[in-house]
Write a protein that holds these residues in place. Structure first.
Motif, short mmCIF file in Angstrom:
data_model
loop_
_atom_site.label_atom_id
_atom_site.label_comp_id
_atom_site.label_asym_id
_atom_site.label_seq_id
_atom_site.Cartn_x
_atom_site.Cartn_y
_atom_site.Cartn_z
N ARG A 1 -2.00 -3.72 1.16
CA ARG A 1 -0.94 -4.00 2.14
C ARG A 1 0.15 -4.90 1.58
N ASP A 2 -0.20 -5.79 0.65
CA ASP A 2 0.83 -6.67 0.10
C ASP A 2 1.87 -5.87 -0.65
N MET A 3 1.41 -4.87 -1.41
CA MET A 3 2.34 -4.04 -2.15
C MET A 3 3.26 -3.28 -1.21
N VAL A 4 2.68 -2.73 -0.15
CA VAL A 4 3.49 -1.98 0.82
C VAL A 4 4.53 -2.91 1.45
N ILE B 1 2.39 5.56 4.94
CA ILE B 1 2.50 4.09 4.90
C ILE B 1 1.16 3.46 5.30
N ILE B 2 0.55 4.03 6.35
CA ILE B 2 -0.73 3.46 6.81
C ILE B 2 -1.79 3.59 5.74
N ARG B 3 -1.87 4.77 5.11
CA ARG B 3 -2.89 4.94 4.07
C ARG B 3 -2.62 4.01 2.90
N LEU C 1 7.40 -3.51 -0.72
CA LEU C 1 8.33 -2.38 -0.84
C LEU C 1 9.33 -2.35 0.32
N GLY C 2 9.27 -3.34 1.19
CA GLY C 2 10.26 -3.44 2.24
C GLY C 2 9.87 -2.77 3.55
N ILE C 3 8.58 -2.46 3.71
CA ILE C 3 8.12 -1.88 4.98
C ILE C 3 7.81 -3.04 5.93
N ASN C 4 8.20 -2.87 7.19
CA ASN C 4 7.93 -3.91 8.18
C ASN C 4 6.47 -3.85 8.58
N MET C 5 5.63 -4.60 7.83
CA MET C 5 4.19 -4.50 8.05
C MET C 5 3.74 -4.95 9.43
N PRO C 6 4.24 -6.07 9.95
CA PRO C 6 3.79 -6.47 11.29
C PRO C 6 3.97 -5.35 12.31
#
Lengths: 293, 331
Positions: free
Chosen positions: A181-184, A173-175, A187-192
């Motif tokens: 990051r917008d795409m990630v 996820i980090i890579r 995809l429903g990953i909790n970016m904050p």
């Protein structure tokens, strides 16, 4: 081994020690930059803060090993608080990079002044633990154990970081977030939460470097000045967000520094900046950088 | 006409306040005002880059330092060197430094620009620290005579008198700031703003983006050098930590941010707030930077853009309310 070769080897190991410490600081910086687009000017301050935590823990418990565990964790927690309550807020304001740079600059100021207020401006000694004192003879060359310990410790952390980044789901996820990051996020990953984690880990690694450096350099308010500027050079020259670039350039700068002091002591500190100016003039995105933010 | 009258009134008030200040406030406070004026000139010169060219420089101390060292070394080595030529030569030396660096600086923007300027600033700091036979290293250059200002046939003003020096500084700083203000109104100044907003488009319109940027670096450097020269004349000692330290680069950035980024006069307000606040805090604690640092964080978080924008926002809200009320009355 002839004395000249011995000198070269000794300087090389000196450079390697500093390069490894530099890498610990710079890798967190470059990861944070790659993911969040924040050039954290306060990063080196966390390094220094951790060295002070180390001094304090050693003063209380008399054990360097407890400090080695507690101080970086404490620093990482401070980092998480800074991310959660300050950086996240300023990112929402839409000032762009200038906002981040200025906020972290303010944090750096406050940390450096707070440290002076709490612990004073004099330098504090942290003793090397007895088991790491003394010299060891490797291939006919005497070398301080503690410096070898720093190299080993850094390698362990480098290994752990590489494992997390390249072998776990979180690392994936980090890579992915470093490249888009917008795409990630879509995809429903909790970016904050991932941001918070990365910032915490980045400051924690700077913290480990701070504890490792504390017995070697003593703890004083200007502790982070050199390594902080060098870490920025690493991130800029290695390429924003590139971990490979951070490794290569950290080690190179370590050697450059070490041999620079050996051969042209007066101009040694200049070399680093000349190197950066040269690289930036011809490769504005650094050696391994893919984009310019 | 309305605007003309308003400007006239503002000038009269400014001149009256600035003229009366040293007699009302006393020597200590006058010296704070000298510091303020010099700092405001420095901040405005940096603001030419930050607000009008859109690049954040972390190494503006380089120009300030070049100006200060030029003045100090000229006065130290050349006996009886006159005041105004020293001031102008310092500015020119700093502007030249900007021109020399510009081929590298124009190639990068954003964070890379910030880092490159930081690198050059540190380079200069270390060079001055190491070549102590020229610069005196940490101890710096001191013990040079401050020449009087000779106006042929009129008077010879003694610059060691702090009131006289105050007037001299204010005049120099006001002239410098006015020149920069008029520069932003020239066609060249407008091209600079265009480069900030969309450099590609300005390039396609046929303007030379890199040349224009080089000119603005030189201009900004020139006035930073003048500010540095004033510092050298005021303090009577120039050392690496005083004029080239990385904090010297950071302080005007704080002033711009606190005052108002993207405006011309915001940095002057910011300089005022910063210097006066520091002077007040210094009376209670030695750790003034802790307080300014905290203030800075609060400003970045809660007054994004600075106090000028806060004020303009309030005015806009007030006007909107008045407009709404008048509409309600009509309805």
């Amino acid at each position: 081994m002839s004395p000249v070769t011995a000198m070269y080897v000794a300087q090389a190991i000196h450079g390697l020690t500093y390069g490894m410490l530099l890498f610990l600081v710079a890798s967190g910086l470059t990861l944070i930059f790659g993911m969040m687009g924040i050039l954290n000017l306060a990063h080196a301050s966390f390094f220094m803060l951790s060295a002070y935590f180390c001094y304090q823990v050693v003063a209380w418990t008399d054990s360097f090993w407890i400090a080695l565990i507690l101080a970086p964790i404490g620093t990482g927690l401070v980092g998480i608080i800074v991310e959660r309550f300050l950086l996240r807020k300023v990112q929402k304001l839409g000032l762009g990079h200038i906002g981040d740079l200025l906020l972290t600059l303010g944090i750096a100021l406050v940390i450096s002044e707070a440290v002076k207020t709490i612990w004073g401006t004099e330098s504090h000694q942290v003793l090397i633990p007895p088991s790491l004192q003394g010299l060891v003879t490797v291939a006919g060359l005497e070398y301080p154990i503690y410096r070898l310990f720093i190299i080993g410790l850094s390698l362990v952390i480098l290994g752990a970081l590489a494992f997390i980044l390249f072998k776990t789901r979180l690392g994936m996820i980090i890579r992915a977030a470093v490249s888009d990051r917008d795409m990630v996020s879509a995809l429903g990953i909790n970016m904050p939460r991932v941001f918070m984690f990365v910032f915490g880990v980045g400051t924690l690694m700077a913290g480990v470097a701070g504890v490792a450096a504390a017995p070697m350099l003593t703890v004083f308010p200007g502790l982070a000045d050199q390594i902080g500027l060098d870490a920025f050079v690493v991130v800029v020259v290695g390429g924003f967000g590139s971990l490979l670039g951070a490794v290569v350039v950290s080690l190179f700068l370590g050697e450059l520094n070490s041999f620079g002091i050996q051969f042209i002591p007066r101009l040694a500190p200049v070399l680093v900046f000349l190197f950066m100016a040269l690289v930036l003039s011809f490769k504005p995105m650094g050696f391994f950088g893919e984009r310019d933010e | 006409m309305n605007k003309f009258v308003r400007n006239l009134i503002m000038w009269v008030v400014f001149l009256a306040v600035a003229g009366a200040a040293p007699h009302v406030l006393g020597i200590v406070k006058t010296n704070v005002l000298v510091e303020l004026a010099t700092f405001a000139l420095f901040a405005v010169s940096l603001n030419l880059l930050l607000s009008f060219t859109g690049v954040l420089s972390f190494g503006h101390a380089l120009f300030y330092g070049v100006g200060a060292y030029t003045t100090a070394l000229l006065l130290y080595h050349v006996e009886g060197f006159p005041l105004i030529p020293a001031l102008l030569l310092s500015g020119l030396a700093a502007g030249l430094a900007g021109l020399i660096l510009s081929p590298l600086l124009v190639r990068v923007t954003g964070t890379a620009f910030a880092m490159l300027t930081l690198a050059f600033g540190q380079l200069m700091y270390i060079l001055c620290l190491k070549f102590r036979e020229v610069t005196g290293g940490e101890d710096g250059v001191a013990g040079y005579d401050i020449p009087p200002l000779n106006i042929p046939g009129v008077a010879s003003l003694d610059m060691l008198d702090s009131t006289v020096f105050y007037y001299f500084t204010v005049v120099v700083c006001v002239i410098g700031i006015m020149i920069m203000w008029f520069f932003t109104k020239t066609p060249l100044g407008q091209v600079v703003v265009g480069i900030r907003d969309n450099s590609l488009r300005v390039d396609y319109l046929g303007y030379r983006v890199r040349h224009t940027k080089a000119i603005i670096f030189a201009l900004s450097g020139f006035f930073a050098g003048i500010a540095g020269s004033l510092f050298a004349l005021f303090q009577g000692v120039v050392s690496t930590d005083g004029v080239l330290h990385v904090m010297v680069s950071f302080y005007p950035i704080m002033a711009i941010l606190i005052g108002g980024i993207g405006t011309f006069f915001g940095p002057i307000l910011g300089s005022g707030i910063l210097i006066v606040l520091e002077d007040m805090i210094m009376r209670y604690t030695e750790r003034a930077e802790l307080v300014t640092g905290l203030l800075f964080i609060i400003v970045v978080l809660y007054v994004p853009g600075g106090f000028v924008w806060l004020w303009m926002g309030l005015v806009a809200r007030f006007k909107a309310r008045k407009l709404r009320m008048s509409k309600e009355v009509e309805a």
